[in-house]
Design a protein around this motif. Sequence first.
Motif, PDB file in Angstrom:
ATOM      1  N   ARG A 122      30.082  47.272  44.402  1.00  0.00           N
ATOM      2  CA  ARG A 122      31.232  47.894  44.214  1.00  0.00           C
ATOM      3  C   ARG A 122      32.546  47.300  44.247  1.00  0.00           C
ATOM      4  O   ARG A 122      33.498  47.742  43.246  1.00  0.00           O
ATOM      5  CB  ARG A 122      31.111  48.854  45.401  1.00  0.00           C
ATOM      6  CG  ARG A 122      29.912  49.999  45.991  1.00  0.00           C
ATOM      7  CD  ARG A 122      30.791  51.340  47.020  1.00  0.00           C
ATOM      8  NE  ARG A 122      30.535  50.699  48.012  1.00  0.00           N
ATOM      9  CZ  ARG A 122      29.383  50.493  48.832  1.00  0.00           C
ATOM     10  NH1 ARG A 122      28.278  50.301  48.188  1.00  0.00           N
ATOM     11  NH2 ARG A 122      29.285  49.913  49.486  1.00  0.00           N
ATOM     12  N   ALA A 123      32.610  46.121  44.906  1.00  0.00           N
ATOM     13  CA  ALA A 123      33.985  45.602  44.768  1.00  0.00           C
ATOM     14  C   ALA A 123      33.721  44.788  43.574  1.00  0.00           C
ATOM     15  O   ALA A 123      34.998  44.079  42.959  1.00  0.00           O
ATOM     16  CB  ALA A 123      33.634  44.770  46.455  1.00  0.00           C
ATOM     17  N   TYR A 124      33.190  44.329  42.895  1.00  0.00           N
ATOM     18  CA  TYR A 124      33.072  43.344  42.179  1.00  0.00           C
ATOM     19  C   TYR A 124      34.009  44.451  40.422  1.00  0.00           C
ATOM     20  O   TYR A 124      34.203  45.024  39.743  1.00  0.00           O
ATOM     21  CB  TYR A 124      31.509  42.965  40.835  1.00  0.00           C
ATOM     22  CG  TYR A 124      32.068  42.169  40.218  1.00  0.00           C
ATOM     23  CD1 TYR A 124      32.597  41.530  40.175  1.00  0.00           C
ATOM     24  CD2 TYR A 124      30.746  41.841  39.346  1.00  0.00           C
ATOM     25  CE1 TYR A 124      31.875  40.339  38.742  1.00  0.00           C
ATOM     26  CE2 TYR A 124      30.576  41.487  37.779  1.00  0.00           C
ATOM     27  CZ  TYR A 124      31.419  40.372  38.045  1.00  0.00           C
ATOM     28  OH  TYR A 124      31.038  39.290  37.595  1.00  0.00           O
ATOM     29  N   GLY A 125      32.816  46.182  40.879  1.00  0.00           N
ATOM     30  CA  GLY A 125      33.070  46.960  39.677  1.00  0.00           C
ATOM     31  C   GLY A 125      32.923  47.112  38.884  1.00  0.00           C
ATOM     32  O   GLY A 125      32.517  45.510  38.114  1.00  0.00           O
ATOM     33  N   GLN A 126      33.639  47.521  37.804  1.00  0.00           N
ATOM     34  CA  GLN A 126      33.075  47.567  35.822  1.00  0.00           C
ATOM     35  C   GLN A 126      34.149  46.624  35.830  1.00  0.00           C
ATOM     36  O   GLN A 126      34.010  45.868  34.567  1.00  0.00           O
ATOM     37  CB  GLN A 126      33.407  48.797  35.412  1.00  0.00           C
ATOM     38  CG  GLN A 126      32.258  50.004  36.043  1.00  0.00           C
ATOM     39  CD  GLN A 126      32.409  51.660  34.820  1.00  0.00           C
ATOM     40  OE1 GLN A 126      33.749  51.614  34.766  1.00  0.00           O
ATOM     41  NE2 GLN A 126      32.204  52.204  34.935  1.00  0.00           N
ATOM     42  N   GLY A 127      35.211  46.478  36.498  1.00  0.00           N
ATOM     43  CA  GLY A 127      36.272  45.585  35.817  1.00  0.00           C
ATOM     44  C   GLY A 127      35.919  44.358  35.692  1.00  0.00           C
ATOM     45  O   GLY A 127      36.496  43.266  35.849  1.00  0.00           O
ATOM     46  N   GLU A 128      34.685  43.650  36.493  1.00  0.00           N
ATOM     47  CA  GLU A 128      34.150  42.728  37.238  1.00  0.00           C
ATOM     48  C   GLU A 128      35.569  41.467  38.224  1.00  0.00           C
ATOM     49  O   GLU A 128      35.393  40.374  37.382  1.00  0.00           O
ATOM     50  CB  GLU A 128      33.597  41.365  35.588  1.00  0.00           C
ATOM     51  CG  GLU A 128      32.657  41.971  35.116  1.00  0.00           C
ATOM     52  CD  GLU A 128      32.174  41.645  33.602  1.00  0.00           C
ATOM     53  OE1 GLU A 128      33.655  40.877  33.829  1.00  0.00           O
ATOM     54  OE2 GLU A 128      30.967  41.926  33.412  1.00  0.00           O
ATOM     55  N   ASP A 129      36.405  42.430  38.566  1.00  0.00           N
ATOM     56  CA  ASP A 129      37.119  41.158  40.116  1.00  0.00           C
ATOM     57  C   ASP A 129      36.023  40.862  40.627  1.00  0.00           C
ATOM     58  O   ASP A 129      35.836  40.864  41.950  1.00  0.00           O
ATOM     59  CB  ASP A 129      37.844  42.341  40.638  1.00  0.00           C
ATOM     60  CG  ASP A 129      38.857  42.088  40.762  1.00  0.00           C
ATOM     61  OD1 ASP A 129      38.920  40.885  41.005  1.00  0.00           O
ATOM     62  OD2 ASP A 129      39.598  43.390  41.058  1.00  0.00           O
ATOM     63  N   ALA A 130      36.275  39.408  40.406  1.00  0.00           N
ATOM     64  CA  ALA A 130      35.790  38.201  41.299  1.00  0.00           C
ATOM     65  C   ALA A 130      36.363  38.164  42.590  1.00  0.00           C
ATOM     66  O   ALA A 130      36.154  37.484  43.933  1.00  0.00           O
ATOM     67  CB  ALA A 130      35.315  37.011  40.588  1.00  0.00           C
ATOM     68  N   GLU A 131      37.930  38.529  42.337  1.00  0.00           N
ATOM     69  CA  GLU A 131      38.688  37.873  43.092  1.00  0.00           C
ATOM     70  C   GLU A 131      38.196  39.190  44.760  1.00  0.00           C
ATOM     71  O   GLU A 131      38.460  38.665  45.493  1.00  0.00           O
ATOM     72  CB  GLU A 131      40.096  38.011  42.466  1.00  0.00           C
ATOM     73  CG  GLU A 131      40.432  36.955  42.287  1.00  0.00           C
ATOM     74  CD  GLU A 131      42.109  36.951  41.758  1.00  0.00           C
ATOM     75  OE1 GLU A 131      42.501  37.509  42.438  1.00  0.00           O
ATOM     76  OE2 GLU A 131      42.510  35.552  40.869  1.00  0.00           O
ATOM     77  N   ARG A 132      38.322  40.252  44.324  1.00  0.00           N
ATOM     78  CA  ARG A 132      37.798  41.761  45.268  1.00  0.00           C
ATOM     79  C   ARG A 132      36.592  40.937  46.318  1.00  0.00           C
ATOM     80  O   ARG A 132      36.471  41.250  47.251  1.00  0.00           O
ATOM     81  CB  ARG A 132      37.409  42.678  44.223  1.00  0.00           C
ATOM     82  CG  ARG A 132      37.829  43.751  45.222  1.00  0.00           C
ATOM     83  CD  ARG A 132      38.876  43.903  46.198  1.00  0.00           C
ATOM     84  NE  ARG A 132      38.429  44.538  47.258  1.00  0.00           N
ATOM     85  CZ  ARG A 132      38.050  44.516  48.738  1.00  0.00           C
ATOM     86  NH1 ARG A 132      38.542  43.741  49.081  1.00  0.00           N
ATOM     87  NH2 ARG A 132      37.691  45.626  49.576  1.00  0.00           N
ATOM     88  N   VAL A 133      35.500  40.479  45.394  1.00  0.00           N
ATOM     89  CA  VAL A 133      34.300  40.341  45.951  1.00  0.00           C
ATOM     90  C   VAL A 133      34.499  38.928  47.396  1.00  0.00           C
ATOM     91  O   VAL A 133      34.588  39.458  48.063  1.00  0.00           O
ATOM     92  CB  VAL A 133      32.944  39.495  45.405  1.00  0.00           C
ATOM     93  CG1 VAL A 133      32.136  39.111  45.749  1.00  0.00           C
ATOM     94  CG2 VAL A 133      32.654  40.785  44.125  1.00  0.00           C
TER      95      VAL A 133
ATOM     96  N   PHE B  82      29.722  32.650  42.288  1.00  0.00           N
ATOM     97  CA  PHE B  82      28.328  33.868  43.136  1.00  0.00           C
ATOM     98  C   PHE B  82      29.544  35.179  43.446  1.00  0.00           C
ATOM     99  O   PHE B  82      28.684  35.794  42.950  1.00  0.00           O
ATOM    100  CB  PHE B  82      28.390  33.507  45.121  1.00  0.00           C
ATOM    101  CG  PHE B  82      27.761  34.360  45.441  1.00  0.00           C
ATOM    102  CD1 PHE B  82      26.880  34.241  45.720  1.00  0.00           C
ATOM    103  CD2 PHE B  82      28.799  35.325  46.784  1.00  0.00           C
ATOM    104  CE1 PHE B  82      25.702  35.198  46.458  1.00  0.00           C
ATOM    105  CE2 PHE B  82      28.228  36.272  47.645  1.00  0.00           C
ATOM    106  CZ  PHE B  82      27.007  36.678  47.487  1.00  0.00           C
ATOM    107  N   CYS B  83      30.658  34.936  42.985  1.00  0.00           N
ATOM    108  CA  CYS B  83      31.860  35.859  43.525  1.00  0.00           C
ATOM    109  C   CYS B  83      32.138  36.482  42.408  1.00  0.00           C
ATOM    110  O   CYS B  83      32.242  37.786  41.602  1.00  0.00           O
ATOM    111  CB  CYS B  83      33.154  35.579  44.132  1.00  0.00           C
ATOM    112  SG  CYS B  83      33.149  35.514  45.412  1.00  0.00           S
ATOM    113  N   ASP B  84      31.945  35.584  41.162  1.00  0.00           N
ATOM    114  CA  ASP B  84      32.234  36.044  39.397  1.00  0.00           C
ATOM    115  C   ASP B  84      31.141  36.348  38.867  1.00  0.00           C
ATOM    116  O   ASP B  84      29.934  36.491  38.142  1.00  0.00           O
ATOM    117  CB  ASP B  84      32.741  35.238  38.739  1.00  0.00           C
ATOM    118  CG  ASP B  84      33.339  35.742  37.184  1.00  0.00           C
ATOM    119  OD1 ASP B  84      32.770  37.027  37.369  1.00  0.00           O
ATOM    120  OD2 ASP B  84      33.381  34.917  36.757  1.00  0.00           O
ATOM    121  N   GLY B  85      29.947  37.173  39.979  1.00  0.00           N
ATOM    122  CA  GLY B  85      28.782  38.034  39.923  1.00  0.00           C
ATOM    123  C   GLY B  85      26.989  37.379  40.039  1.00  0.00           C
ATOM    124  O   GLY B  85      25.762  37.872  39.929  1.00  0.00           O
ATOM    125  N   GLY B  86      27.985  36.211  40.473  1.00  0.00           N
ATOM    126  CA  GLY B  86      26.818  35.715  41.124  1.00  0.00           C
ATOM    127  C   GLY B  86      25.738  35.939  42.480  1.00  0.00           C
ATOM    128  O   GLY B  86      24.781  35.304  42.352  1.00  0.00           O
TER     129      GLY B  86
END
Length: 283
Positions: free
Chosen positions: A224-235, A269-273
């Motif tokens: 959910r944090a990553y979202g459709q915008g692929e927000d690695a910073e939010r993760v 990891f944060c960027d979808g990993g």
Amino acid sequence: MRSIPLLAVDATNVFDEIATAKRQPRRGRMRASRAKVLTAYQGYEDAAPEVGELDEALLTDLQKEAIRHAFTVETEPMTVLRGDLLKRNSVARCPFCGINESSTLDHYLPKEQYPEFAVFPNNLVPCCAVCNTRKRDGILGEGTNVRMFLHPCYDVIPDMAFLTVRTRIEEDALILSYRLIRPPGMALRTFQHLRSHFNKLDLADRYRRMGFEHLGALYPALRRAYGQGEDAERVAEKLIEGAEDFEEVSGPNYWLAKLYRALASNNDFCDGGFEVARAQAQP
């Protein structure tokens, strides 16, 4: 690894109540050992946490058997003591590992070698079955006077950071590696004690395996944090928030707090990993 409070109970009264509840001839044998046992209790409290080199009380074999029997074949007072020790909220989680539920009582000084402490509340440590089994009868390291395990009721866990975890993603797999480091200013003996406890209870592997299970449950929140915008910073922010919450409750060396902070610093990891962690958590 964490400290827990001592149970607020009069150990002398506990011994007397348990002895009274036993049948003859064990009742008489326990009462005959009373003076030596209570002297041993005082010696334990005076020496704590360095209780690993206490002299054994000079009891007869029959007296030793009677006191051990008082723990293993419970009377009502022993059942009450067990419940009082285990049912406190402060000890719900095992203080030896910080992973599992405290469901058993460990004799910090083993009752086979030190039967005088078999029903001594301060020697009975609430812990999980895994730690109890791994600890067995260990006291001092071979050839050393360093205790192999922390005494949660007496040892103060240092606030300085000594637990670390490395994380990396290789070939669609998350690699976790826990280890201890000696921070500047920590006495060598303190570090040796922590390291022995960590190694003897196999905490590196246990934290690693439980980390994967935990991340599997955390996956929906990360997704959910990553979202459709692929927000690695939010993760990363989500993980840091979690780490801060763990640290506030359980201190800076709590194994999950360390895991969250390490993963927050892992860009892959944060960027979808985190998707690979979900797969590894599945049976």
